[in-house]
Design a protein around this motif. Structure first.
Motif, PDB file in Angstrom:
ATOM      1  N   GLY A 686       6.466   4.197   4.961  1.00 55.69           N
ATOM      2  CA  GLY A 686       7.213   4.393   3.798  1.00 55.69           C
ATOM      3  C   GLY A 686       8.608   3.652   3.748  1.00 55.69           C
ATOM      4  O   GLY A 686       9.200   3.855   3.636  1.00 55.69           O
ATOM      5  N   GLY A 687       8.460   2.321   5.316  1.00 60.84           N
ATOM      6  CA  GLY A 687       9.215   1.530   5.684  1.00 60.84           C
ATOM      7  C   GLY A 687      10.816   2.748   5.800  1.00 60.84           C
ATOM      8  O   GLY A 687      10.195   3.597   7.184  1.00 60.84           O
ATOM      9  N   LEU A 688      11.795   2.170   5.071  1.00 56.37           N
ATOM     10  CA  LEU A 688      13.019   2.295   5.688  1.00 56.37           C
ATOM     11  C   LEU A 688      13.183   4.339   5.894  1.00 56.37           C
ATOM     12  O   LEU A 688      13.363   4.753   5.657  1.00 56.37           O
ATOM     13  CB  LEU A 688      13.452   1.671   5.233  1.00 56.37           C
ATOM     14  N   LEU A 689      12.340   4.330   4.531  1.00 55.00           N
ATOM     15  CA  LEU A 689      12.036   6.039   4.740  1.00 55.00           C
ATOM     16  C   LEU A 689      11.354   6.950   5.697  1.00 55.00           C
ATOM     17  O   LEU A 689      11.320   8.302   6.057  1.00 55.00           O
ATOM     18  CB  LEU A 689      11.237   5.912   3.084  1.00 55.00           C
TER      19      LEU A 689
ATOM     20  N   CYS B  39      15.559  -5.179   2.016  1.00 48.47           N
ATOM     21  CA  CYS B  39      14.087  -4.040   2.303  1.00 48.47           C
ATOM     22  C   CYS B  39      13.396  -4.331   1.160  1.00 48.47           C
ATOM     23  O   CYS B  39      12.358  -3.979   0.989  1.00 48.47           O
ATOM     24  CB  CYS B  39      14.395  -2.991   2.375  1.00 48.47           C
ATOM     25  N   HIS B  41      12.345  -2.512  -1.344  1.00 46.89           N
ATOM     26  CA  HIS B  41      11.053  -1.549  -1.190  1.00 46.89           C
ATOM     27  C   HIS B  41      12.498   0.157  -2.062  1.00 46.89           C
ATOM     28  O   HIS B  41      12.021   1.513  -1.907  1.00 46.89           O
ATOM     29  CB  HIS B  41      10.696  -0.937  -0.443  1.00 46.89           C
ATOM     30  N   VAL B  43      15.627   0.774  -0.385  1.00 47.39           N
ATOM     31  CA  VAL B  43      16.339   1.918   0.448  1.00 47.39           C
ATOM     32  C   VAL B  43      17.551   1.152   1.020  1.00 47.39           C
ATOM     33  O   VAL B  43      18.576   2.556   0.598  1.00 47.39           O
ATOM     34  CB  VAL B  43      15.297   2.493   1.330  1.00 47.39           C
ATOM     35  N   ILE B 135      22.321   1.165   2.616  1.00 52.85           N
ATOM     36  CA  ILE B 135      22.547   1.114   4.863  1.00 52.85           C
ATOM     37  C   ILE B 135      23.282  -0.041   5.144  1.00 52.85           C
ATOM     38  O   ILE B 135      23.288  -1.507   3.920  1.00 52.85           O
ATOM     39  CB  ILE B 135      20.927   0.534   4.481  1.00 52.85           C
TER      40      ILE B 135
END
Ligand code: FES
Ligand code: FES
Lengths: 771, 161
Positions: A686-689, B39, B41, B43, B135
């Motif tokens: 989930g990468g940075l999750l 990122c 994705h 986030v 972030i």
């Protein structure tokens, strides 16, 4: 300029920054790597044929294909095969012995040793085309058993390099401590700590753009901390003379220690650019970075700490099993930073630290903000709290009894460091006073008698760290030029990745010369404009490059005075410098601005090398945390960080870095960590999750304060700043949680303190005397 | 596919592959590189831009979804005469950026919210919520929160005048 607090701000706030990925270069190809999904295995086949048919793909190569490429057209380079990844000599991060027989190919040849290792490279007209090509590369790897932790790897049941032990380095600091010392001590505490693997995670991932120029030179743009090192390493790899390569560092989106090497991808991209005679760039994406960028920390530690009945420390022993990843090239010697700093801020008579660096089937470990000092501080400071509990002493009192007294500096530690200056008690006192230590202790007692209240803990962490670099790397180069139009150019070997050099250094030079700040411009991060340099690492820029610029400014003043003396036909002693002008001490004639002097006598320019001593910044961090034993959650109620980095050049910048660093320290304590499966593949789909960087939600009230103990190591008196939070904060938080839970076995609280870890610890046995 | 993006008030007639994300089209086709990718994705929020006034993650949106719509990026934040936006001034004053890589995203999140509700500064919780959405690895967020509060207070006092 008054609109903007920093010179960098105008462009960075208006979208006009220039990061490598922002640069438009005609004809540039995008490189994409095909990576192994398997941590350890034998490469059977890398078939690039189908990928080469993909529209927009310009080339696809495995390691085997590249060795078959015809010798290159590029006149300046002597190149055949793709060169391997160089090892880091700086600060003894790696050694010739450790890498002997252990080649790190830029593209894996017959064996892969970590998940994410590149096995082929695709270049395309743009990133999309290159990714299309990468998707068509067929890779066949036969898995071998993977060893994922140092303890598993140290047994050598599975070898990463046939015929060679996985233990690639051993070292020690201090003298081994006799058993009788432990037997005779009134109290001995022992513990094991895990310093988990972390991702440095600058918000900009790694970048490189290599441009072969018409005249046969090569320009390399990279978000990098050490452009001169990159130039040197690339020149050696490509067989090019140093002056044929120019490395430029444009705006860089953070580094935190992780952007200072010539990585496998860099080697490949630069090689391809030279071979193809075409610009090639590689802009790493986040998921790629999460498997293939270097990590930090990674130590399994065993400690023993002995004291007499009054709490005076007698001996400290630290044994480190370090996880250095699959190749020893970048950080096999990095754990020595921990060993050398094992003494901490205490006058412990006997200290011994030993290091065993073990190769595992994981990506390589390298400096990450703190780089060895957090590991030293966390081990010692957690042990100090354990000892205080065993002795029934207040942890602040135990520390006070053992601090190296302020009058004992310079202080030679048993682990080979010579601390330059310090006043450790003052930092702790300020931290305790700021947080209201006694009030929180009273609150803690109240809660312990209130069955409905959540347990609360107070954690202390006193640290001393090292800045500037190691012997052989404590210098840098700087120059100052005065121009006819009144501008003053300051040059140095540093390279900023967000530390405001463009603002701070011109201000320092302007103050030294006594001219208006707006006259001074900084040039750095360009090996053509500043031919020699070391770079920005080990918190050295203010300490070393600041002092070098300060020194060069003084040389420029001397030179200007000599020039004026010649011009006026007077002895140099009769020429004074003030406010950017020369004037004669006796005759009342008007002062001559340095710009006028240049007009009259020609260019005025000085260059020099400046060497600093090591700096030893220090401080005290105190955290108050509340734990919910049912949910396993930790709420940090308050964090006070007191840092002392000697003379501060720009207080707002240093505070900003201290604050951000403390938040990274909170990340290590509570959230961040790379979980590996037994097969060596990081569990981060989930990468940075899945890899939890602190967000604003996780930031408690933090108060940053400072004490100021100048360093005698340079006339400027600055020590390194910016790494303090990563070094001091984690132990304060873990100690606060341990204090809240009162558990007997500290080994149960291993970072990151996730709800799962804390929930389990909350159910474990309390120590004797716990309330 | 032929589309027209209106970015910061200028029309960009483009021929783009349907799979291209908005961030890449802004950066590569429009050459507006102020929007960053941290990122890819969804986030980090570094890629945040405003589409018809709404903050979106431009790494999660296709450019073709924005055909005929109006996009605002960090390059379009300053006034027509180049006068910095109150948020830009406040970010500088509060040291809300160090490396500056995350900054365009935070600016656009805040700009969208401030324009939708100029009184947002009256509710510090809502401002905190904005900061929580992205972030930053350098600043520790507190300076960013202060900067948004400062810009909001300034906008509010302008309104009252
Ligand atoms: S780049 Fe879009 S959210 Fe991170
Ligand atoms: S300022 Fe560097 S990531 Fe935010």
């Amino acid at each position: 300029m008054e609109q903007w607090a920093r010179r960098e701000d105008r462009r960075l706030l208006t979208g006009r920054g220039q990061f490598v990925a922002d640069m438009a270069v005609q004809n540039c190809l995008d490189a994409v790597f095909v990576r192994s999904g398997i941590a350890h295995g034998v490469v059977r086949d890398v078939d690039c044929a189908a990928a080469r048919e993909v529209p927009g793909v310009v080339g696809v190569w495995s390691a085997a294909d590249l060795s078959g490429l015809p010798a290159c057209a590029h006149a300046a380079a002597r190149l055949q095969d793709l060169p391997p990844v160089p090892h880091t000599l700086l600060a003894k991060l790696s050694t010739a012995e450790a890498v002997a027989g252990r080649e790190w190919p830029a593209l894996a040849k017959d064996r892969v040793r970590y998940a994410g290792e590149a096995v082929a490279v695709v270049v395309g007209e743009d990133r999309y085309r290159a990714e299309d090509g990468a998707a068509e590369v067929a890779v066949r790897i036969d898995p071998l058993p993977a060893v994922v932790t140092p303890s598993a790897a140290a047994g050598d049941s599975v070898l990463l390099f046939d015929g060679l032990s996985n233990t690639a380095f051993r070292g020690e600091a201090g003298t081994p401590i006799e058993e009788t010392v432990w037997q005779e001590a009134a109290v001995v505490v022992e513990a094991r700590y895990r310093q988990q693997l972390l991702m440095p995670t600058p918000m900009e991932c790694r970048t490189i753009l290599a441009v072969p120029e018409q005249d046969g030179r090569l320009t390399v743009w990279s978000g990098h901390q050490m452009p001169h090192r990159l130039r040197r390493e690339l020149a050696a790899l490509l067989g090019m003379p140093l002056d044929r390569i120019r490395v430029v560092v444009p705006d860089t989106g953070g580094a935190f220690g992780s952007k200072s090497a010539a990585f496998p991808e860099f080697v490949t991209v630069v090689y391809l650019a030279v071979m193809l005679g075409r610009p090639v760039r590689w802009i790493e994406d986040r998921l790629e970075s999460m498997t293939a960028a270097t990590r930090g920390r990674g130590q399994d530690q065993r400690v023993r700490l002995a004291a007499d009945a009054d709490g005076h420390l007698l001996a400290y022993e630290l044994q480190i099993d370090a996880d250095v990843g699959a190749y020893p090239h970048l950080g096999v010697g990095l754990p020595m930073q921990t060993a050398w700093m094992a003494t901490g801020p205490y006058a412990t008579p006997r200290v011994h630290a030993s290091v065993r660096s073990v190769l595992t089937n994981t990506m390589v470990t390298y400096p990450y903000r703190g780089a060895g000092r957090p590991e030293a501080t966390i081990a010692l400071e957690r042990s100090m709290d354990l000892l205080a509990r065993r002795l029934g002493l207040d942890p602040a009192e135990l520390r006070r009894r053992n601090f190296i007294p302020a009058e004992d500096f310079p202080y030679q530690t048993p682990t080979g460091r010579c601390y330059d200056s310090g006043n450790y008690a003052a930092a702790l006192d300020l931290a305790l006073e700021t947080i209201g230590y006694d009030t929180w202790r009273a609150e803690q007692t109240r809660r312990r008698h209130d069955p409905r209240a959540l347990p609360l803990g107070i954690g202390l962490s006193c640290y001393v760290e090292r800045s500037g670099g190691e012997p052989g790397g404590l210098h840098d180069f700087a120059g100052i030029e005065a121009h006819e139009d009144g501008t003053i150019i300051a040059r140095c070997g540093a390279a900023s990745s967000g530390q405001s050099h463009e603002t701070t250094f011109p201000a320092l030079v302007a103050a030294t010369l006594g001219v208006d700040e707006s006259r001074v411009q900084l040039i750095e991060g360009d090996t053509d404009a500043q031919p020699e340099g070391l770079g920005s690492f080990a918190s050295r820029s203010a300490q070393v490059d600041g002092a070098a610029l300060h020194h060069a400014s003084a040389l420029l003043i001397d030179l200007a005075r000599e020039r004026a003396a010649d011009l006026w036909g007077t002895p140099v002693e009769e020429v004074e410098w003030s406010d950017g002008s020369v004037h004669h001490v006796r005759d009342g004639s008007a002062a001559m601005d340095v710009a006028e002097l240049v007009k009259a006598t020609g260019p005025l320019s000085v260059d020099d090398r400046f060497e600093s001593g090591m700096g030893f910044p220090f401080g005290a961090h105190v955290a108050v945390a509340e734990v919910d034993p049912e949910l396993g959650t930790v709420r940090v109620l308050r964090l006070v960080v007191v840092d002392d980095c000697g003379v501060v050049l720009n207080p707002a910048i240093v505070r900003g870095q201290a604050f951000g660093s403390a938040v990274q320290g909170i990340g290590q304590a509570l959230y961040e960590g790379i979980p590996y499966g037994d097969d060596g593949v990081p569990l981060l789909a989930g990468g940075l999750l899945d890899y939890l960087l602190p967000t604003a939600t996780e930031v408690p009230p933090i108060e940053v304060k400072e004490t100021r103990t100048p360093s005698p190591s340079t006339p400027l008196g600055a020590k390194g700043a910016g790494e303090s939070g990563c070094i001091g904060t984690p132990a304060a938080i873990v100690n606060a949680v341990a204090d809240a839970l009162q558990i007997a076995d500290p080994g149960l609280l291993q970072m990151p303190l996730t709800p799962d870890v804390v929930w389990r610890a909350a159910r474990a046995a309390k120590y004797e005397g716990a309330r | 596919m032929k589309i027209t993006l209106t970015v910061n008030g200028d029309d960009y007639p483009l021929d783009v592959e349907p799979r291209r994300i908005l961030a890449d089209v802004l950066r590569e086709d429009c050459r507006l590189t102020g929007t960053h990718l941290g990122c890819e994705h969804g986030v980090c929020g570094a890629c945040t831009v405003l589409v018809d006034g709404q903050a979106v993650r431009s790494c999660l949106m296709l450019a073709v979804q924005c055909d005929g719509r109006s996009v605002r990026t960090v390059e379009g934040l300053a006034g027509p005469d180049g006068e910095p936006h109150p948020l830009q001034r406040a970010f500088s004053a509060e040291h809300a950026l160090q490396c500056g890589f995350c900054t365009p995203g935070f600016l656009m999140v805040a700009a969208g919210a401030l324009e939708a509700d100029p009184a947002i500064g009256d509710d510090p919780e809502r401002v905190h919520g904005l900061v929580e959405s992205n972030i930053c690895r350098c600043t520790g967020y507190e300076p960013i929160r202060r900067a948004i509060m400062r810009a909001a207070a300034e906008s509010a006092s302008l309104r009252r005048r």
